[in-house]
Design a protein around this motif. Structure first.
Motif, PDB file in Angstrom:
ATOM      1  N   PHE A   1     -12.784  16.238  -7.955  1.00 50.18           N
ATOM      2  CA  PHE A   1     -12.252  17.616  -8.879  1.00 50.18           C
ATOM      3  C   PHE A   1     -11.683  18.786  -7.915  1.00 50.18           C
ATOM      4  O   PHE A   1     -10.664  18.727  -7.321  1.00 50.18           O
ATOM      5  CB  PHE A   1     -11.856  17.343  -9.846  1.00 50.18           C
ATOM      6  CG  PHE A   1     -11.647  16.398 -10.390  1.00 50.18           C
ATOM      7  CD1 PHE A   1     -10.579  15.697 -10.114  1.00 50.18           C
ATOM      8  CD2 PHE A   1     -12.505  15.909 -11.363  1.00 50.18           C
ATOM      9  CE1 PHE A   1     -10.083  14.516 -10.781  1.00 50.18           C
ATOM     10  CE2 PHE A   1     -12.143  14.135 -11.568  1.00 50.18           C
ATOM     11  CZ  PHE A   1     -11.356  13.384 -11.307  1.00 50.18           C
ATOM     12  N   SER A   2     -12.752  19.112  -7.471  1.00 48.77           N
ATOM     13  CA  SER A   2     -12.975  20.087  -6.608  1.00 48.77           C
ATOM     14  C   SER A   2     -12.614  20.336  -5.314  1.00 48.77           C
ATOM     15  O   SER A   2     -12.061  21.448  -4.245  1.00 48.77           O
ATOM     16  CB  SER A   2     -14.397  20.826  -6.525  1.00 48.77           C
ATOM     17  OG  SER A   2     -15.565  19.795  -5.646  1.00 48.77           O
ATOM     18  N   LEU A   3     -12.675  18.942  -4.436  1.00 48.26           N
ATOM     19  CA  LEU A   3     -11.985  19.140  -2.656  1.00 48.26           C
ATOM     20  C   LEU A   3     -10.864  18.394  -2.915  1.00 48.26           C
ATOM     21  O   LEU A   3     -10.603  18.277  -1.724  1.00 48.26           O
ATOM     22  CB  LEU A   3     -13.198  17.709  -1.834  1.00 48.26           C
ATOM     23  CG  LEU A   3     -14.580  18.481  -2.260  1.00 48.26           C
ATOM     24  CD1 LEU A   3     -15.458  16.998  -1.798  1.00 48.26           C
ATOM     25  CD2 LEU A   3     -15.419  19.638  -1.198  1.00 48.26           C
ATOM     26  N   SER A   4     -10.556  18.155  -4.162  1.00 48.53           N
ATOM     27  CA  SER A   4      -8.473  17.754  -4.121  1.00 48.53           C
ATOM     28  C   SER A   4      -8.299  16.441  -3.479  1.00 48.53           C
ATOM     29  O   SER A   4      -7.427  15.616  -2.208  1.00 48.53           O
ATOM     30  CB  SER A   4      -8.142  18.629  -3.310  1.00 48.53           C
ATOM     31  OG  SER A   4      -6.794  18.896  -3.396  1.00 48.53           O
ATOM     32  N   LEU A   5      -9.598  15.813  -4.133  1.00 48.74           N
ATOM     33  CA  LEU A   5      -9.564  13.935  -3.340  1.00 48.74           C
ATOM     34  C   LEU A   5      -8.396  12.831  -4.057  1.00 48.74           C
ATOM     35  O   LEU A   5      -7.972  13.989  -5.364  1.00 48.74           O
ATOM     36  CB  LEU A   5     -11.003  13.833  -3.621  1.00 48.74           C
ATOM     37  CG  LEU A   5     -11.780  14.337  -2.689  1.00 48.74           C
ATOM     38  CD1 LEU A   5     -13.542  13.401  -2.297  1.00 48.74           C
ATOM     39  CD2 LEU A   5     -11.355  13.975  -0.886  1.00 48.74           C
ATOM     40  N   GLY A   6      -7.831  12.311  -3.317  1.00 46.30           N
ATOM     41  CA  GLY A   6      -7.010  11.581  -4.271  1.00 46.30           C
ATOM     42  C   GLY A   6      -5.949  12.094  -4.408  1.00 46.30           C
ATOM     43  O   GLY A   6      -4.873  11.065  -5.216  1.00 46.30           O
ATOM     44  N   LEU A   7      -5.204  13.133  -3.694  1.00 45.87           N
ATOM     45  CA  LEU A   7      -3.627  13.292  -4.014  1.00 45.87           C
ATOM     46  C   LEU A   7      -2.725  12.665  -2.806  1.00 45.87           C
ATOM     47  O   LEU A   7      -1.688  12.656  -3.201  1.00 45.87           O
ATOM     48  CB  LEU A   7      -3.775  15.122  -4.160  1.00 45.87           C
ATOM     49  CG  LEU A   7      -2.672  15.665  -4.729  1.00 45.87           C
ATOM     50  CD1 LEU A   7      -1.632  14.791  -6.130  1.00 45.87           C
ATOM     51  CD2 LEU A   7      -2.986  17.664  -4.634  1.00 45.87           C
ATOM     52  N   GLY A   8      -3.424  12.639  -1.516  1.00 42.94           N
ATOM     53  CA  GLY A   8      -2.710  12.724  -0.390  1.00 42.94           C
ATOM     54  C   GLY A   8      -2.601  14.290   0.522  1.00 42.94           C
ATOM     55  O   GLY A   8      -1.634  14.011   1.377  1.00 42.94           O
ATOM     56  N   GLY A   9      -2.607  15.647  -0.414  1.00 41.21           N
ATOM     57  CA  GLY A   9      -2.932  16.680   0.626  1.00 41.21           C
ATOM     58  C   GLY A   9      -3.472  16.667   1.888  1.00 41.21           C
ATOM     59  O   GLY A   9      -2.747  16.884   2.510  1.00 41.21           O
ATOM     60  N   LEU A  10      -5.014  15.684   1.973  1.00 41.89           N
ATOM     61  CA  LEU A  10      -5.577  15.846   2.303  1.00 41.89           C
ATOM     62  C   LEU A  10      -4.838  15.021   3.684  1.00 41.89           C
ATOM     63  O   LEU A  10      -5.096  15.110   4.675  1.00 41.89           O
ATOM     64  CB  LEU A  10      -7.068  15.445   2.815  1.00 41.89           C
ATOM     65  CG  LEU A  10      -7.918  16.826   1.546  1.00 41.89           C
ATOM     66  CD1 LEU A  10      -9.111  15.953   1.177  1.00 41.89           C
ATOM     67  CD2 LEU A  10      -8.007  17.862   1.983  1.00 41.89           C
ATOM     68  N   ILE A  11      -4.299  13.785   3.421  1.00 37.43           N
ATOM     69  CA  ILE A  11      -4.001  13.508   4.331  1.00 37.43           C
ATOM     70  C   ILE A  11      -3.105  14.014   5.030  1.00 37.43           C
ATOM     71  O   ILE A  11      -2.790  13.836   6.003  1.00 37.43           O
ATOM     72  CB  ILE A  11      -3.559  11.663   3.533  1.00 37.43           C
ATOM     73  CG1 ILE A  11      -4.256  10.610   2.966  1.00 37.43           C
ATOM     74  CG2 ILE A  11      -2.425  11.072   4.561  1.00 37.43           C
ATOM     75  CD1 ILE A  11      -3.811   9.887   2.421  1.00 37.43           C
TER      76      ILE A  11
ATOM     77  N   TRP B   1       0.663  -1.428  -0.017  1.00 34.83           N
ATOM     78  CA  TRP B   1       0.153   0.203   0.222  1.00 34.83           C
ATOM     79  C   TRP B   1       1.120   0.980   0.243  1.00 34.83           C
ATOM     80  O   TRP B   1       0.403   2.496  -0.548  1.00 34.83           O
ATOM     81  CB  TRP B   1      -1.132  -0.030   1.388  1.00 34.83           C
ATOM     82  CG  TRP B   1      -1.825  -0.851   0.967  1.00 34.83           C
ATOM     83  CD1 TRP B   1      -2.173  -1.344   1.375  1.00 34.83           C
ATOM     84  CD2 TRP B   1      -3.363  -0.153  -0.109  1.00 34.83           C
ATOM     85  NE1 TRP B   1      -3.703  -3.038   0.524  1.00 34.83           N
ATOM     86  CE2 TRP B   1      -3.976  -1.474   0.369  1.00 34.83           C
ATOM     87  CE3 TRP B   1      -3.704   0.830  -0.548  1.00 34.83           C
ATOM     88  CZ2 TRP B   1      -5.201  -2.226   0.223  1.00 34.83           C
ATOM     89  CZ3 TRP B   1      -5.312   0.253  -1.067  1.00 34.83           C
ATOM     90  CH2 TRP B   1      -5.326  -1.097  -0.852  1.00 34.83           C
ATOM     91  N   PRO B   2       1.878   0.877   0.733  1.00 28.88           N
ATOM     92  CA  PRO B   2       2.857   2.449   0.967  1.00 28.88           C
ATOM     93  C   PRO B   2       3.103   3.362  -0.546  1.00 28.88           C
ATOM     94  O   PRO B   2       3.399   3.873  -1.300  1.00 28.88           O
ATOM     95  CB  PRO B   2       4.151   1.595   0.535  1.00 28.88           C
ATOM     96  CG  PRO B   2       3.763   1.305   2.114  1.00 28.88           C
ATOM     97  CD  PRO B   2       2.757   0.729   1.618  1.00 28.88           C
ATOM     98  N   ALA B   3       2.870   2.360  -2.013  1.00 25.56           N
ATOM     99  CA  ALA B   3       3.145   2.608  -3.748  1.00 25.56           C
ATOM    100  C   ALA B   3       1.975   3.590  -3.783  1.00 25.56           C
ATOM    101  O   ALA B   3       1.917   4.013  -4.432  1.00 25.56           O
ATOM    102  CB  ALA B   3       3.090   1.419  -4.109  1.00 25.56           C
ATOM    103  N   VAL B   4       0.651   3.364  -3.228  1.00 24.15           N
ATOM    104  CA  VAL B   4      -0.443   4.065  -3.845  1.00 24.15           C
ATOM    105  C   VAL B   4      -0.006   5.387  -2.755  1.00 24.15           C
ATOM    106  O   VAL B   4      -0.376   6.790  -3.250  1.00 24.15           O
ATOM    107  CB  VAL B   4      -1.078   3.539  -2.796  1.00 24.15           C
ATOM    108  CG1 VAL B   4      -2.818   5.242  -2.804  1.00 24.15           C
ATOM    109  CG2 VAL B   4      -2.160   2.116  -3.470  1.00 24.15           C
ATOM    110  N   GLY B   5       0.701   5.618  -1.623  1.00 25.93           N
ATOM    111  CA  GLY B   5       0.742   7.177  -1.514  1.00 25.93           C
ATOM    112  C   GLY B   5       2.383   7.361  -1.678  1.00 25.93           C
ATOM    113  O   GLY B   5       2.348   8.689  -2.401  1.00 25.93           O
ATOM    114  N   ALA B   6       3.090   6.583  -2.779  1.00 28.76           N
ATOM    115  CA  ALA B   6       4.010   7.156  -3.529  1.00 28.76           C
ATOM    116  C   ALA B   6       3.727   7.701  -5.055  1.00 28.76           C
ATOM    117  O   ALA B   6       3.813   8.922  -4.983  1.00 28.76           O
ATOM    118  CB  ALA B   6       5.234   6.145  -3.447  1.00 28.76           C
ATOM    119  N   LEU B   7       2.727   7.401  -5.570  1.00 24.63           N
ATOM    120  CA  LEU B   7       1.837   7.213  -6.373  1.00 24.63           C
ATOM    121  C   LEU B   7       1.224   8.744  -6.360  1.00 24.63           C
ATOM    122  O   LEU B   7       1.341   9.774  -6.784  1.00 24.63           O
ATOM    123  CB  LEU B   7       0.872   7.019  -6.705  1.00 24.63           C
ATOM    124  CG  LEU B   7       0.116   7.396  -8.534  1.00 24.63           C
ATOM    125  CD1 LEU B   7       0.893   6.880  -9.556  1.00 24.63           C
ATOM    126  CD2 LEU B   7      -1.500   5.782  -8.190  1.00 24.63           C
ATOM    127  N   GLY B   8       1.206   9.391  -5.403  1.00 30.75           N
ATOM    128  CA  GLY B   8       0.108  10.656  -4.750  1.00 30.75           C
ATOM    129  C   GLY B   8       1.184  12.341  -4.703  1.00 30.75           C
ATOM    130  O   GLY B   8       1.444  12.626  -5.191  1.00 30.75           O
TER     131      GLY B   8
END
Length: 443
Positions: free
Chosen positions: A222-232, A83-90
């Protein structure tokens, strides 16, 4: 190494809402509403934001707070395995997005300068079309503006969470809201603006169709900046005493309110000028709207206010793109924050060079039939971000499951029944919506 943290709930909300508020709120949302039925789109968008987007915002913030780490470390801690690969993709996607986002932000800064100079008029030599085409194709000039934008982002992020990101957000976000309010009020006083107001606020549900539903769902995501890792990353700086649901709702409502204010500013203005608000993107922003402003009373000041808004919105969003990369370098590579900010910013500036040149000297250079700008945008918007959103839904909904509910409230509290409903949405409704966005993006 002691981890940074937000110094106040207000600062967290301003910064996190700022991460979501970007150029898409100011130019894309009004266009989407105009192209998909006005009020009917607005109602569907609100349903998608509150019933779908809010749950994912909570999920990303939850993973960040539980782990106290960057996206890579967060996935490692809460899920393990690959799963860290998903974070790396972000983290990688954040660099890619910022490399083309800063180019568009650079154009916006240039147009703010033009507006202040009073040169944004259709009567200028060659017209507004030529002005924009000459800017983006000139090579050095747009790059200098883009570099200046990235450097401003670096200087804010390098100062840390409390002294940099939070302090800047406390200044920029209220200023952005005030400017939007002033601009929206001015727009609504224009002759003919009432037709635009009713078009935007009065739902005509006969206009609803599959395309409208897809557009509302995609815009909500997209308007909520989801899926990028910024909110994490932003969630990793939260206090254990903060109420995730309440604070996430405040963030979502602020982001949505700004999008609606942008609609109240742009759509009545277009109607007042005798135009329909169904054009979007750079064409409208840099070619059409300046001509609209120039035709209105006080248009010079309207143009200045509008492009100042765009610069502020771009900056609050770019900060959240750089921060996950910096957090990764600080947490995983033990690089100092200042060095990490400059290193990540330098990489973005290097990538921005061929991206910017894809509108000029390298316009004929394509990969998979797209310019570099188009390829970066397609990769991020159509593939990486929806994939990242799907993965966070799976991790929180199925791997954490009941553990997520136990961790969602302030430390020592017992979550209410709403947490069960939230988990249901994250498990079933959110993945279905994201898969739909992925399929539409691929098609």
């Amino acid at each position: 190494m002691q981890r940074d943290h937000w110094t106040s709930r207000f600062g967290f909300i301003m910064a996190t809402a700022g991460s979501a508020v970007g150029l898409g709120n100011i130019w894309k949302f009004p266009y989407m509403a105009g192209a998909h039925g006005g009020g009917a789109f607005l109602v569907l968008y609100l349903v998608c934001v509150l019933g779908f987007g809010l749950s994912l915002v909570i999920a990303e913030l939850l993973v960040g707070r539980m782990s106290r780490l960057n996206p890579v470390g967060a996935y490692r801690k809460v899920a393990g395995g690959a799963w860290p690969a998903v974070g790396a993709l972000g983290v990688f996607t954040a660099i890619i997005i910022l490399s083309f986002y800063c180019v568009v932000a650079g154009w916006t800064i240039a147009y703010l300068v033009y507006a202040v100079e009073g040169t944004l008029t259709p009567t200028r030599a060659g017209g507004l079309d030529a002005l924009f085409d000459n800017l983006i194709g000139s090579g050095l000039t747009p790059l200098l503006y883009a570099f200046g934008f990235v450097i401003a982002t670096i200087l804010i992020v390098a100062r840390g969470v409390g002294r940099g990101i939070e302090r800047a957000s406390k200044l920029f976000m209220p200023l952005l809201v005030v400017l939007l309010l002033v601009m929206a009020i001015r727009a609504l006083t224009l002759p003919g603006a009432t037709d635009g107001l009713w078009f935007f606020l009065k739902p005509d549900f006969s206009a609803l169709d599959g395309a409208t539903a897809s557009a509302a769902l995609g815009q909500a995501f997209f308007s909520l900046s989801l899926g990028l890792g910024g909110l994490i990353t932003y969630g990793s700086y939260m206090s254990s005493q903060q109420h995730l649901g309440r604070d996430a709702l405040a963030v979502v409502l602020l982001d949505t309110g700004i999008a609606i204010l942008a609609g109240l500013m742009i759509i009545p203005t277009m109607f007042a000028a005798g135009m329909t608000p169904d054009q979007g993107g750079p064409g409208t922003t840099f070619k059409v709207l300046p001509a609209v402003f120039a035709s209105l009373p006080g248009g010079h000041w309207i143009a200045i206010g509008f492009f100042a808004l765009l610069v502020l919105a771009a900056l609050t969003s770019s900060i959240s793109m750089l921060e996950p990369v910096v957090a990764y370098l600080v947490d995983e590579r033990r690089v100092s924050r200042t060095k990490a900010a400059w290193l990540a910013g330098a990489v973005c500036m290097m990538l921005a060079v061929p991206v910017s040149l894809s509108f000029g000297a390298w316009q004929g250079v394509t990969l998979f039939g797209m310019t570099l700008f188009g390829l970066f945008d397609y990769f991020a918007s159509n593939l990486s971000l929806p994939f990242g959103g799907l993965m966070i839904a799976i991790v929180v909904g199925w791997i954490l499951g009941p553990k997520a509910i136990a961790a969602i409230g302030p430390a020592g509290s017992t979550p209410g029944l709403w947490a069960q409903g939230w988990l249901f949405v994250v498990r079933f409704i959110a993945p279905a919506g994201i898969v739909w966005i992925l399929v539409q993006g691929l098609l």
